[in-house]
Motif scaffolding. Sequence first.
Motif, PDB file in Angstrom:
ATOM      1  N   HIS A 307      13.574   6.203  -6.015  1.00 22.57           N
ATOM      2  CA  HIS A 307      13.641   5.455  -7.270  1.00 22.57           C
ATOM      3  C   HIS A 307      12.377   5.626  -8.108  1.00 22.57           C
ATOM      4  O   HIS A 307      12.408   5.350  -9.307  1.00 22.57           O
ATOM      5  N   PHE A 308      11.287   6.067  -7.490  1.00 23.49           N
ATOM      6  CA  PHE A 308      10.016   6.243  -8.219  1.00 23.49           C
ATOM      7  C   PHE A 308       9.552   7.691  -8.047  1.00 23.49           C
ATOM      8  O   PHE A 308       8.676   7.994  -7.229  1.00 23.49           O
ATOM      9  N   PRO A 309      10.162   8.601  -8.824  1.00 24.81           N
ATOM     10  CA  PRO A 309       9.915  10.035  -8.626  1.00 24.81           C
ATOM     11  C   PRO A 309       8.517  10.489  -9.018  1.00 24.81           C
ATOM     12  O   PRO A 309       8.127  11.610  -8.675  1.00 24.81           O
ATOM     13  N   ASP A 310       7.761   9.662  -9.728  1.00 25.99           N
ATOM     14  CA  ASP A 310       6.424  10.095 -10.167  1.00 25.99           C
ATOM     15  C   ASP A 310       5.312   9.647  -9.232  1.00 25.99           C
ATOM     16  O   ASP A 310       4.137   9.831  -9.541  1.00 25.99           O
ATOM     17  N   GLY A 311       5.666   9.054  -8.097  1.00 25.42           N
ATOM     18  CA  GLY A 311       4.640   8.760  -7.110  1.00 25.42           C
ATOM     19  C   GLY A 311       4.627   7.323  -6.650  1.00 25.42           C
ATOM     20  O   GLY A 311       5.106   6.412  -7.330  1.00 25.42           O
ATOM     21  N   ARG A 312       4.070   7.116  -5.448  1.00 23.56           N
ATOM     22  CA  ARG A 312       3.858   5.794  -4.868  1.00 23.56           C
ATOM     23  C   ARG A 312       2.419   5.717  -4.397  1.00 23.56           C
ATOM     24  O   ARG A 312       1.914   6.651  -3.745  1.00 23.56           O
ATOM     25  N   PHE A 313       1.773   4.611  -4.727  1.00 32.46           N
ATOM     26  CA  PHE A 313       0.341   4.470  -4.481  1.00 32.46           C
ATOM     27  C   PHE A 313       0.063   3.142  -3.775  1.00 32.46           C
ATOM     28  O   PHE A 313       0.852   2.195  -3.869  1.00 32.46           O
ATOM     29  N   PHE A 314      -1.069   3.080  -3.109  1.00 32.57           N
ATOM     30  CA  PHE A 314      -1.462   1.881  -2.364  1.00 32.57           C
ATOM     31  C   PHE A 314      -2.930   1.597  -2.648  1.00 32.57           C
ATOM     32  O   PHE A 314      -3.781   2.482  -2.485  1.00 32.57           O
ATOM     33  N   VAL A 364       3.166   1.111  -7.543  1.00 32.14           N
ATOM     34  CA  VAL A 364       1.823   0.847  -7.047  1.00 32.14           C
ATOM     35  C   VAL A 364       1.867  -0.419  -6.195  1.00 32.14           C
ATOM     36  O   VAL A 364       2.266  -1.478  -6.676  1.00 32.14           O
ATOM     37  N   VAL A 365       1.484  -0.297  -4.933  1.00 33.26           N
ATOM     38  CA  VAL A 365       1.367  -1.460  -4.046  1.00 33.26           C
ATOM     39  C   VAL A 365      -0.075  -1.949  -4.121  1.00 33.26           C
ATOM     40  O   VAL A 365      -1.008  -1.202  -3.810  1.00 33.26           O
ATOM     41  N   VAL A 366      -0.251  -3.182  -4.562  1.00 35.30           N
ATOM     42  CA  VAL A 366      -1.580  -3.796  -4.695  1.00 35.30           C
ATOM     43  C   VAL A 366      -1.704  -4.850  -3.599  1.00 35.30           C
ATOM     44  O   VAL A 366      -0.989  -5.854  -3.614  1.00 35.30           O
ATOM     45  N   ASP A 367      -2.597  -4.600  -2.661  1.00 43.33           N
ATOM     46  CA  ASP A 367      -2.651  -5.412  -1.446  1.00 43.33           C
ATOM     47  C   ASP A 367      -3.772  -6.439  -1.491  1.00 43.33           C
ATOM     48  O   ASP A 367      -4.909  -6.129  -1.876  1.00 43.33           O
ATOM     49  N   ASP A 368      -3.440  -7.667  -1.082  1.00 40.46           N
ATOM     50  CA  ASP A 368      -4.402  -8.753  -0.861  1.00 40.46           C
ATOM     51  C   ASP A 368      -5.074  -9.202  -2.152  1.00 40.46           C
ATOM     52  O   ASP A 368      -6.299  -9.293  -2.244  1.00 40.46           O
ATOM     53  N   ALA A 369      -4.264  -9.523  -3.158  1.00 42.19           N
ATOM     54  CA  ALA A 369      -4.806 -10.077  -4.403  1.00 42.19           C
ATOM     55  C   ALA A 369      -5.100 -11.557  -4.206  1.00 42.19           C
ATOM     56  O   ALA A 369      -4.362 -12.265  -3.518  1.00 42.19           O
ATOM     57  N   ARG A 370      -6.165 -12.024  -4.812  1.00 43.55           N
ATOM     58  CA  ARG A 370      -6.520 -13.439  -4.711  1.00 43.55           C
ATOM     59  C   ARG A 370      -6.406 -14.142  -6.058  1.00 43.55           C
ATOM     60  O   ARG A 370      -6.272 -15.361  -6.099  1.00 43.55           O
TER      61      ARG A 370
END
Length: 587
Positions: A307-314, A364-370
């Motif tokens: 579903h996201f052909p232009d990339g997946r990021f972490f 884009v997966v954004v991990d551990d936001a406060r």
Amino acid sequence: MSLAFGILGPLQVLENGRPLDLGTRKQQILLAALLCHANSRVPFDDLVEALWDDAPPRTARKNVQVYVSSLRRVLGADSGCRISHRSGGYVLHSDAEELDALRFARLAGCGAANDALALWRGAALDGFRDIPLIGAAAQRLDRRFLGVFEDWMEAEIAAGSGATTIERATDIAQQHPFRERLRMLQMTALCQAGRRAEALAVYDELRRALAQELGLSPSPALTRFYDSLLHEPAPAASRRAAPRLGPAAAPNLVPSAPPAFTGRTAATALLTDALAGRGSRLAVVTGALGTGKTALAVHVAHRLGGHFPDGRFFVRLRGDDGRPRALDGVLRQLLAAVGRPEPPPGSDLRWAWQLWLSGRRALVVVDDARRESEVRPLLPEVGESAVLVTARPRLIGLDGAFRLCLAPLTVDEAVDFLGRVIGAERVRADPASAAQIVRAAGLLPLGIRLVADRLAFLRHVPLREYGARMTGARPLLDELCGDDVAVRVRLAESIDDLPAASYGAVLRLGVLPEPQFTLEQAAAALDRDPDTAVRVLENLMEASVLTVRDVEAEEEAVHTVRYEMPALTYAYARESAAAARVPVSRT
């Protein structure tokens, strides 16, 4: 009375088609702030900052109440429901038939781009854009307009009508000179009209502007398009359709999927449907420490590759020391991941990131936001990209997000998880003890993982014996962690990051004999009256330090609700309370 609110241009409110007098400048600022965050709570502190910047009067709270009261009178008899007070802030309630920004989003989502674009009367909230709270929302609206306009223009070009869009595209491109997708569409429309020399000049203008203002070069896709125009015969160039911006190979920088991931079937389906089926551009997964938020986000990101052909990021927002990473460092990491050259010092990295996102579909997966402020600069303002955020606090200031709050696993899911690590046969041999063990670990994936790692090592220890250990006199964290301080460090961070008052409340609740308690018990431990204690507990719920259990009816009285602190957090709070010698209430 029929009201119509307008923020897609100068602020206006119409009653049966006639403009209303909105009162003083500060009253208008308050209304604009509420309208551009319609149906979402705007915190009181944000409203004070919008009205008085850094110099609020001592009577700021009273003044805001007066402005709200005045607005309610202006808006008519039902305005008490229109503007409501909610948990330290205000909410203005509206629907798409009343507020042009909501109607624009609905029409654009239904494919009625012409009707959606016709709603705009100029720059969104013109006259209030110098106020940060309003200006940020206005810029988001402007960028949504650009995305819809570009989609409309692309459709017109595909239908062979690109020449009719040139004048309007040129006007908008002058206001937004760095929009690569808009410039590419402008060039394509000019070619369709037989004006290839002007199309080539558009590229040269953009190249010079990017170099002078941002220290950047045009994207490889746009450069390839320019080169193709240089070497393509004029008739062929005039027939070409608008190309899509996108990298040659889609990067996947999401960590490997958790090997023993189990359960979360419903959560996975909801999150996948939100990001892929319904096209949500922002999803927020919240829950207490140890509920497996990151594992779920990674699991879903791997499922959504098509579903996201232009990339997946972490992106991790915390370093190894637990401290927040600088925004520039996060943006540089993302720009490097998509192949953008290192921008020179002083460049606007946020704009460079938005330039890349425009016209692309990436996750884009954004991990551990406060905090909300850590997430907002990374959100795509236009296009079809999406951001999946994991966070312990609810981040209620992120408008329009799909929200999923993770609860502990069910007993069956937790036992299945345990069996995947220590062996299903060992669990089947004593399912009652396995259930006892996972319950003692709070049904949290982190706790079960710690238990499973120890049991995988202690293969000679029967589950019944280890279950007795888990419920014995030895503190839970000592049993699970031993000399490994990593989990205690994570638990310390989850509590230390709280405001001082909430931190103290956690320690006081740690002296209670059980992690489940009533309001009466909490009020005694906190040494507060029940009304004050409720507000303290709700703050801890918003930070995912507490949950509510046994709520069977919406009208159930707050005094009969049972609160629960997750097992690991409670164990740490109890340990910390003892070290700090927090007094135990006689009640």
